[in-house]
Design a protein around this motif. Sequence first.
Motif, PDB file in Angstrom:
ATOM      1  N   LEU A 104     -31.188  22.310 -25.859  1.00  0.00           N
ATOM      2  CA  LEU A 104     -30.381  22.590 -24.668  1.00  0.00           C
ATOM      3  C   LEU A 104     -29.247  23.557 -24.990  1.00  0.00           C
ATOM      4  N   HIS A 105     -28.638  23.392 -26.161  1.00  0.00           N
ATOM      5  CA  HIS A 105     -27.546  24.293 -26.575  1.00  0.00           C
ATOM      6  C   HIS A 105     -28.058  25.727 -26.711  1.00  0.00           C
ATOM      7  N   ILE A 106     -29.220  25.904 -27.345  1.00  0.00           N
ATOM      8  CA  ILE A 106     -29.779  27.243 -27.541  1.00  0.00           C
ATOM      9  C   ILE A 106     -30.164  27.868 -26.201  1.00  0.00           C
ATOM     10  N   LEU A 107     -30.793  27.084 -25.333  1.00  0.00           N
ATOM     11  CA  LEU A 107     -31.237  27.613 -24.042  1.00  0.00           C
ATOM     12  C   LEU A 107     -30.055  28.027 -23.167  1.00  0.00           C
ATOM     13  N   ARG A 108     -28.995  27.242 -23.197  1.00  0.00           N
ATOM     14  CA  ARG A 108     -27.828  27.586 -22.376  1.00  0.00           C
ATOM     15  C   ARG A 108     -27.147  28.850 -22.877  1.00  0.00           C
ATOM     16  N   GLU A 109     -27.185  29.065 -24.180  1.00  0.00           N
ATOM     17  CA  GLU A 109     -26.624  30.307 -24.728  1.00  0.00           C
ATOM     18  C   GLU A 109     -27.520  31.495 -24.411  1.00  0.00           C
TER      19      GLU A 109
END
Length: 291
Positions: free
Chosen positions: A109-114
């Motif tokens: 989720l962190h990677i996708l939001r970035e």
Amino acid sequence: MLYVTLRQYQYLVAVADAGRMTDAAARLNVSQPSLSVAINRVEARLGREIFIRRKGAAIAITPFGHRFIAQARELLRQAEALEQSASTERPFVLGCFEDIAPWYLTKALHILRERFPQMSFQGREGRFSDLARDITEGRIDTAISYDIGFDERFDKQKIKHVAPVAFLSPAHPLAAFKALTLQQLANVRLILSAEELSLGFVMRIFESAGVDMHVEHKTASLEMMRSLAAHGAGVGISYSHPPSGLSYDGQPLVTLPIRTTEALADIVLVRSTLTAPDPRAAEISEILATV
């Protein structure tokens, strides 16, 4: 079966709002005779009068008509909201098998939001059956999971192979080894997941290797499995292994890899075969494959 159409409900509400058939017909852009026929059919179907029509006078609404029209307004509101929801952009929902969610879901989720700051993402944890149901019913777009319980209704993209581990008390005789095989676990008291698909998967591995097994405990959570093992209640077997050398209640715990080729499992990205092609989803899958 529905006998009154949404169009007829619109006619009823329009007549109630206008107070006259002629005014309602003009607003709806239909002929007054067509409107009258539609209202008559609805009343005949219901067996109750909604309007009292007197020549040269405004239409009166019966007590039953007031109740019925109020419900018709709500039905039309819900129908309009349903149509709008189909065209409204919703968050991309990433599911994950709950035992591995702390390792995969939060990072993904962190990677996708970035990577996609203009998009909204949500995460959802679940057991195998939960994920399969939610993907099928459109509540999850893509899920990260072990390849267990997903049939031909699902597209699967392999991320990696993983090997199981054994959780043991430091006092257990097998704790002195650096790694274990399934054969060393023959007839050892085992602690397995109570999740039906997970339990069946592990039991089939032992069966295919020709190793007899003795299941002492079945647990609903990974941490309960680790706590039981730390207290000497048996050897826990899982494909998920926290890095800590302590159980949830602070007891020392030994974690050993099980080095048996037949025991390897796949972690996969899962989505429905019925999902419409979406370039955005394809790009997201490429990123998730590297998590």
